[in-house]
Structures are given as structure tokens and as C-alpha cells.
Motif scaffolding. Structure first.
Motif, PDB file in Angstrom:
ATOM      1  N   LEU A 177       0.836  -1.187   0.000  1.00 44.82           N
ATOM      2  CA  LEU A 177       0.000   0.000   0.000  1.00 44.82           C
ATOM      3  C   LEU A 177       0.875   1.242   0.000  1.00 44.82           C
ATOM      4  N   ASP A 178       0.278   2.353  -0.376  1.00 41.94           N
ATOM      5  CA  ASP A 178       0.949   3.626  -0.173  1.00 41.94           C
ATOM      6  C   ASP A 178       1.255   3.750   1.326  1.00 41.94           C
ATOM      7  N   PRO A 179       2.495   4.042   1.720  1.00 44.68           N
ATOM      8  CA  PRO A 179       2.862   4.025   3.144  1.00 44.68           C
ATOM      9  C   PRO A 179       1.970   4.895   4.017  1.00 44.68           C
ATOM     10  N   ARG A 180       1.587   6.055   3.514  1.00 39.44           N
ATOM     11  CA  ARG A 180       0.749   6.931   4.340  1.00 39.44           C
ATOM     12  C   ARG A 180      -0.648   6.352   4.515  1.00 39.44           C
ATOM     13  N   ALA A 181      -1.201   5.787   3.431  1.00 38.47           N
ATOM     14  CA  ALA A 181      -2.535   5.195   3.517  1.00 38.47           C
ATOM     15  C   ALA A 181      -2.513   3.948   4.398  1.00 38.47           C
ATOM     16  N   GLU A 182      -1.442   3.159   4.279  1.00 32.11           N
ATOM     17  CA  GLU A 182      -1.332   1.940   5.077  1.00 32.11           C
ATOM     18  C   GLU A 182      -1.218   2.272   6.554  1.00 32.11           C
ATOM     19  N   GLN A 183      -0.419   3.290   6.895  1.00 30.79           N
ATOM     20  CA  GLN A 183      -0.205   3.626   8.294  1.00 30.79           C
ATOM     21  C   GLN A 183      -1.493   4.051   8.978  1.00 30.79           C
ATOM     22  N   GLU A 184      -2.380   4.693   8.220  1.00 34.26           N
ATOM     23  CA  GLU A 184      -3.648   5.118   8.790  1.00 34.26           C
ATOM     24  C   GLU A 184      -4.519   3.940   9.191  1.00 34.26           C
ATOM     25  N   LEU A 185      -4.298   2.763   8.570  1.00 34.02           N
ATOM     26  CA  LEU A 185      -5.105   1.586   8.853  1.00 34.02           C
ATOM     27  C   LEU A 185      -4.493   0.686   9.921  1.00 34.02           C
ATOM     28  N   LEU A 186      -3.274   1.002  10.380  1.00 31.62           N
ATOM     29  CA  LEU A 186      -2.597   0.178  11.359  1.00 31.62           C
ATOM     30  C   LEU A 186      -2.731   0.747  12.759  1.00 31.62           C
ATOM     31  N   ALA A 187      -2.780  -0.160  13.730  1.00 33.60           N
ATOM     32  CA  ALA A 187      -2.768   0.273  15.119  1.00 33.60           C
ATOM     33  C   ALA A 187      -1.366   0.777  15.460  1.00 33.60           C
ATOM     34  N   PRO A 188      -1.244   1.636  16.499  1.00 38.35           N
ATOM     35  CA  PRO A 188       0.079   2.154  16.874  1.00 38.35           C
ATOM     36  C   PRO A 188       1.071   1.029  17.148  1.00 38.35           C
ATOM     37  N   GLY A 189       2.242   1.099  16.509  1.00 38.27           N
ATOM     38  CA  GLY A 189       3.279   0.097  16.704  1.00 38.27           C
ATOM     39  C   GLY A 189       3.073  -1.191  15.932  1.00 38.27           C
ATOM     40  N   GLU A 190       1.998  -1.295  15.180  1.00 38.51           N
ATOM     41  CA  GLU A 190       1.708  -2.522  14.441  1.00 38.51           C
ATOM     42  C   GLU A 190       2.548  -2.606  13.177  1.00 38.51           C
ATOM     43  N   GLN A 191       3.084  -3.810  12.899  1.00 42.05           N
ATOM     44  CA  GLN A 191       3.878  -4.032  11.696  1.00 42.05           C
ATOM     45  C   GLN A 191       2.985  -3.967  10.456  1.00 42.05           C
ATOM     46  N   PRO A 192       3.471  -3.380   9.360  1.00 43.24           N
ATOM     47  CA  PRO A 192       2.671  -3.340   8.128  1.00 43.24           C
ATOM     48  C   PRO A 192       2.596  -4.720   7.473  1.00 43.24           C
ATOM     49  N   ARG A 250       3.455 -10.704   7.457  1.00 39.17           N
ATOM     50  CA  ARG A 250       4.316  -9.738   8.127  1.00 39.17           C
ATOM     51  C   ARG A 250       5.199 -10.502   9.105  1.00 39.17           C
ATOM     52  N   PRO A 251       6.444 -10.064   9.298  1.00 36.36           N
ATOM     53  CA  PRO A 251       7.354 -10.787  10.191  1.00 36.36           C
ATOM     54  C   PRO A 251       6.906 -10.687  11.645  1.00 36.36           C
ATOM     55  N   ILE A 252       7.125 -11.758  12.373  1.00 41.25           N
ATOM     56  CA  ILE A 252       6.874 -11.768  13.810  1.00 41.25           C
ATOM     57  C   ILE A 252       8.170 -11.370  14.492  1.00 41.25           C
ATOM     58  N   GLN A 253       8.138 -10.270  15.184  1.00 34.42           N
ATOM     59  CA  GLN A 253       9.359  -9.715  15.757  1.00 34.42           C
ATOM     60  C   GLN A 253      10.059 -10.710  16.673  1.00 34.42           C
ATOM     61  N   GLY A 254      11.390 -10.774  16.526  1.00 35.33           N
ATOM     62  CA  GLY A 254      12.200 -11.635  17.378  1.00 35.33           C
ATOM     63  C   GLY A 254      12.244 -13.081  16.935  1.00 35.33           C
TER      64      GLY A 254
END
Length: 265
Positions: free
Chosen positions: A24-39, A54-58
Motif C-alpha cells: 500500500l501507499d505508506p501513508r494510507a497503510e499507516q492510517e489503517l494500522l494500530a500504533p506500533g503494528e507491523q505493516p 508480516r514478520p513476527i518480531q524476534g
């Protein structure tokens, strides 16, 4: 929360309509994600569904999410075919064993032991997991959630590799009603199959295996509808429906795990 996630993926899917981009367009995608959520990264775009990861951190693992639609079966048929373990033994050729170990009649929760073939040369895997399903008539949703657990009735078998990390959630939203053709679904899935293969190999296995499973599931639902096969109606069988008061723990039978071990948080 399930209704919010379904709406979230509907928004993402609509933004991708007619686009060949894998992000997605990064700005449009970020609006759909919760704070701190991986795209999410789109890795497959088919006629009836889209697959993200999306990768699972760690870890070296990915979480996967499928958003799709069908118009030729009812939500009730699709839902019941997923839950009917006896019918799945007939349509899923990868199943080696699939048994209900314990059932809570009050909540409808079940502990399942599932043994499945993995691609050669890997050993077969087995899963022990608790699953719960609910019908939210107010939001017109059906939800099925599963998570790996320990259970004393199913010790590890040296013939199989035990998968101890597994989570799955399926949300189904009818286009009209539960008994009319047409629905959207959202499947979120992750597990750790405990292989020595690198991340890209695991990603390839999932991205090739997921479409195959969904197609077999769809075909099984069509077959059950066409041939009027006896598939258990889980919507009618469950005594309790979603009331917005949270999930009740799976009641433990005598000699089984404690409620704390089997509770689906």
C-alpha cells in the motif's frame, strides 16, 4: 475486535483494487494500522482472495492474513464444513488423524488432536489445540479461534513433530444472512512448524499451501451443499452465542488440564 479487523482488511482490500503494487501507499497503510503494528505485505492476489504476511518480531517466522469472498455457498455451510472433523477426514488428504479429545457442552469449546502430512522430506506434524466458535448476530459475524495447548491425554509421539506454537482466527461476514449465498472471510494464522528451513522456504510453503487448503475447503462446502451431505450444524448445536461479555474458559473434565491451561485468552 473481530468486526474492527474485518473492516480494517476491507479497507486495505479496497485500496488495492485495480492496483498491481505489492505494498500500500505508506501513508494510507499507516492510517489503517494500530500504533506500533507491523505493516502487512501483499504476497498473493487471486480471484477469490488476497494473502498478506508480516514478520513476527524476534523470530524467523511470519504471520499470515487472508481476505477473500465466495458467492456460491452460504456462510453457514462454509463455517460448518470447517468445524466438522469427521467430514474433514474425507476431503482433506493431508489429514492423518483428527480427533476431538475433549468438549465443553456449555461453551462449545473443543480440544483437538490433529496430525497432518508435511512436504517431503519433513516429518509429519501434530497439533493439540483448543478451538472456540461464536455467532455474533448483532454484528452479523461468525468467528472461529484456535490456539495450541497442552493436554495430558495426548503426549508427544516420536513419530511426529509436535507444533507448540499455533494460532488461528477465522471471521466470516455474510453479504446478507447466514443462510444465503455470499460472504467475506478474514483468516489470520501463525505457527512454528519447527523446521530448519530458512524463512523464505517457510514463506513459500505457506503461500503455496494456503490457496490449496482454501480451495479444498470451498470445494468441500460446495459438495456438501450439492449432495446434501450430513454435516453437523454447529450454529444450531451451540447452546451459547456471543453476548459481548468476553470468552468463558474451557471447562476441564476430570483428569484433564486445569482451566488456566485451557482458557482461550
Amino acid at each position: 475486535r473481530s468486526a474492527q479487523e474485518m473492516k480494517h482488511m476491507e479497507n486495505i482490500s479496497s485500496l488495492l483494487q485495480g492496483s498491481e503494487c505489492q505494498h500500500l501507499d505508506p501513508r494510507a497503510e499507516q492510517e489503517l494500522l494500530a500504533p506500533g503494528e507491523q505493516p502487512w505485505e501483499l504476497i498473493m492476489d487471486k480471484k477469490h482472495f488476497r494473502l498478506w504476511r508480516r514478520p513476527i518480531q524476534g523470530t524467523h517466522l511470519y504471520q499470515y492474513r487472508v481476505f477473500g469472498s465466495y458467492t456460491d455457498v452460504t456462510p453457514r455451510q462454509f463455517f460448518n464444513v470447517q468445524l466438522d472433523t469427521e467430514y474433514r477426514k474425507k476431503w482433506d488428504s493431508l489429514v492423518i488423524k483428527l480427533d476431538v479429545i475433549e468438549r465443553d457442552l456449555a461453551t462449545g469449546s473443543e480440544v483437538i488432536h490433529w496430525v497432518t502430512h508435511f512436504p517431503y522430506p519433513m516429518y509429519s506434524r501434530d497439533y493439540v489445540y483448543v478451538r472456540r466458535y461464536s455467532v455474533d448476530k448483532e454484528n452479523n459475524l461468525m468467528v472461529l479461534v484456535s490456539r495450541a495447548v497442552e493436554h495430558p491425554s495426548v503426549p508427544e509421539d516420536p513419530e511426529y513433530v509436535r507444533v507448540r506454537t499455533y494460532e488461528s482466527q477465522m471471521v466470516i461476514r455474510p453479504h446478507k444472512t447466514f443462510d444465503e449465498n455470499g460472504f467475506d472471510y478474514l483468516l489470520t494464522y501463525s505457527d512454528n512448524p519447527q523446521t530448519v528451513f530458512p524463512r523464505y522456504c517457510l514463506s513459500w510453503m505457506v503461500s503455496s499451501g494456503m490457496p490449496d487448503f482454501l480451495e479444498k475447503l470451498h470445494t468441500a462446502a460446495l459438495k456438501a451443499k450439492k449432495m446434501e451431505l450430513e454435516v453437523r450444524d454447529y450454529l444450531a448445536a451451540k447452546p451459547l452465542e456471543s453476548s459481548g461479555e468476553g470468552k468463558a474458559p474451557l471447562a476441564a473434565a476430570e483428569g484433564s488440564c486445569s482451566p488456566a491451561q485451557l482458557d482461550y485468552a
